[in-house]
Write a protein that holds these residues in place. Structure first.
Motif, PDB file in Angstrom:
ATOM      1  N   LYS A   4     -47.089 -24.923 -12.615  1.00 26.37           N
ATOM      2  CA  LYS A   4     -45.744 -24.517 -11.365  1.00 26.37           C
ATOM      3  C   LYS A   4     -44.336 -24.260 -12.708  1.00 26.37           C
ATOM      4  O   LYS A   4     -43.946 -25.258 -13.031  1.00 26.37           O
ATOM      5  CB  LYS A   4     -45.797 -25.878  -9.920  1.00 26.37           C
ATOM      6  N   TYR A   7     -37.791 -25.909  -9.945  1.00 26.78           N
ATOM      7  CA  TYR A   7     -36.433 -25.448  -9.584  1.00 26.78           C
ATOM      8  C   TYR A   7     -34.627 -25.780 -10.849  1.00 26.78           C
ATOM      9  O   TYR A   7     -33.948 -24.639 -10.006  1.00 26.78           O
ATOM     10  CB  TYR A   7     -36.430 -25.592  -7.973  1.00 26.78           C
ATOM     11  N   ILE A  20     -36.598 -19.708  -1.268  1.00 25.87           N
ATOM     12  CA  ILE A  20     -37.152 -19.628   0.517  1.00 25.87           C
ATOM     13  C   ILE A  20     -38.467 -19.249   0.541  1.00 25.87           C
ATOM     14  O   ILE A  20     -39.804 -20.074   1.107  1.00 25.87           O
ATOM     15  CB  ILE A  20     -36.304 -20.034   1.192  1.00 25.87           C
ATOM     16  N   GLU A  23     -41.707 -20.748  -1.466  1.00 28.32           N
ATOM     17  CA  GLU A  23     -41.747 -22.210  -0.680  1.00 28.32           C
ATOM     18  C   GLU A  23     -42.612 -21.400   0.667  1.00 28.32           C
ATOM     19  O   GLU A  23     -43.897 -22.850   1.606  1.00 28.32           O
ATOM     20  CB  GLU A  23     -41.185 -23.230   0.242  1.00 28.32           C
ATOM     21  N   ARG A  24     -41.974 -20.604   2.067  1.00 32.16           N
ATOM     22  CA  ARG A  24     -42.995 -20.260   2.939  1.00 32.16           C
ATOM     23  C   ARG A  24     -44.366 -19.447   2.360  1.00 32.16           C
ATOM     24  O   ARG A  24     -45.086 -19.899   3.455  1.00 32.16           O
ATOM     25  CB  ARG A  24     -42.132 -19.040   3.192  1.00 32.16           C
ATOM     26  N   ASN A  26     -46.250 -21.041   0.153  1.00 34.83           N
ATOM     27  CA  ASN A  26     -46.767 -22.277   0.197  1.00 34.83           C
ATOM     28  C   ASN A  26     -47.054 -22.953   1.104  1.00 34.83           C
ATOM     29  O   ASN A  26     -48.203 -22.941   1.743  1.00 34.83           O
ATOM     30  CB  ASN A  26     -46.251 -23.435  -0.878  1.00 34.83           C
ATOM     31  N   LEU A  27     -46.399 -22.339   1.996  1.00 34.79           N
ATOM     32  CA  LEU A  27     -46.482 -23.286   2.554  1.00 34.79           C
ATOM     33  C   LEU A  27     -47.660 -22.751   4.044  1.00 34.79           C
ATOM     34  O   LEU A  27     -48.389 -23.358   4.648  1.00 34.79           O
ATOM     35  CB  LEU A  27     -45.538 -23.376   4.314  1.00 34.79           C
ATOM     36  N   GLU A  65     -45.548 -31.538  -2.409  1.00 34.97           N
ATOM     37  CA  GLU A  65     -44.770 -30.542  -3.477  1.00 34.97           C
ATOM     38  C   GLU A  65     -43.564 -29.638  -2.397  1.00 34.97           C
ATOM     39  O   GLU A  65     -42.484 -29.368  -3.104  1.00 34.97           O
ATOM     40  CB  GLU A  65     -45.944 -29.040  -4.542  1.00 34.97           C
ATOM     41  N   THR A  66     -44.451 -28.896  -1.421  1.00 30.91           N
ATOM     42  CA  THR A  66     -43.141 -27.932  -0.642  1.00 30.91           C
ATOM     43  C   THR A  66     -41.874 -28.971  -0.819  1.00 30.91           C
ATOM     44  O   THR A  66     -40.929 -28.427  -0.445  1.00 30.91           O
ATOM     45  CB  THR A  66     -43.933 -27.459   0.192  1.00 30.91           C
ATOM     46  N   ALA A  69     -40.239 -29.160  -3.252  1.00 27.42           N
ATOM     47  CA  ALA A  69     -39.291 -27.815  -3.529  1.00 27.42           C
ATOM     48  C   ALA A  69     -38.199 -27.661  -2.870  1.00 27.42           C
ATOM     49  O   ALA A  69     -36.721 -27.520  -3.275  1.00 27.42           O
ATOM     50  CB  ALA A  69     -39.654 -27.011  -3.744  1.00 27.42           C
ATOM     51  N   LEU A  70     -38.310 -28.189  -1.960  1.00 25.19           N
ATOM     52  CA  LEU A  70     -37.566 -27.448  -1.045  1.00 25.19           C
ATOM     53  C   LEU A  70     -36.141 -28.848  -0.628  1.00 25.19           C
ATOM     54  O   LEU A  70     -34.779 -28.388  -0.868  1.00 25.19           O
ATOM     55  CB  LEU A  70     -37.140 -27.383   0.691  1.00 25.19           C
TER      56      LEU A  70
END
Length: 99
Positions: A4, A7, A20, A23-24, A26-27, A65-66, A69-70
């Motif tokens: 991965k 950032y 973003i 990450e979306r 990932n969610l 992880e998300t 990252a955020l």
């Protein structure tokens, strides 16, 4: 499995919107796994506890992880690493507001 990207080391061409959106995605994966886990647990009458625990563990890892990252994206944003959106001027003095 591919490593991965971090950032802190992203190419300069990546926008906040792209970060973003990643990450979306990932969610959305987490949501899919959670729905599967829900269905399996709802209708399970056998001893698949280990499999269920593994799925729950993956969900927890992806969420962690998300969130991490955020948080990094927010820190970079606060540090001023992101410019204005491509369609907006950098300076709102020319925004067309009348006085």
């Amino acid at each position: 499995m591919a490593e991965k990207e971090t950032y802190e080391a992203l190419p300069a061409g990546r926008s906040l919107e792209e970060l973003i959106e990643a990450e979306r995605a990932n969610l959305m994966q987490v949501q899919g796994m959670a729905r599967v886990l829900y269905d399996v647990l709802l209708y399970s009458d056998d001893d698949d506890g280990t499999m269920h625990a593994d799925v729950a563990h993956v969900i927890a890892r992806l969420i962690a992880e998300t969130v991490d990252a955020l948080e990094k994206i927010v820190r970079r944003f606060k540090a001023g690493e992101f410019g204005p959106p491509p369609n907006e001027p950098a300076d709102d003095a020319d925004s067309g507001r009348s006085t």
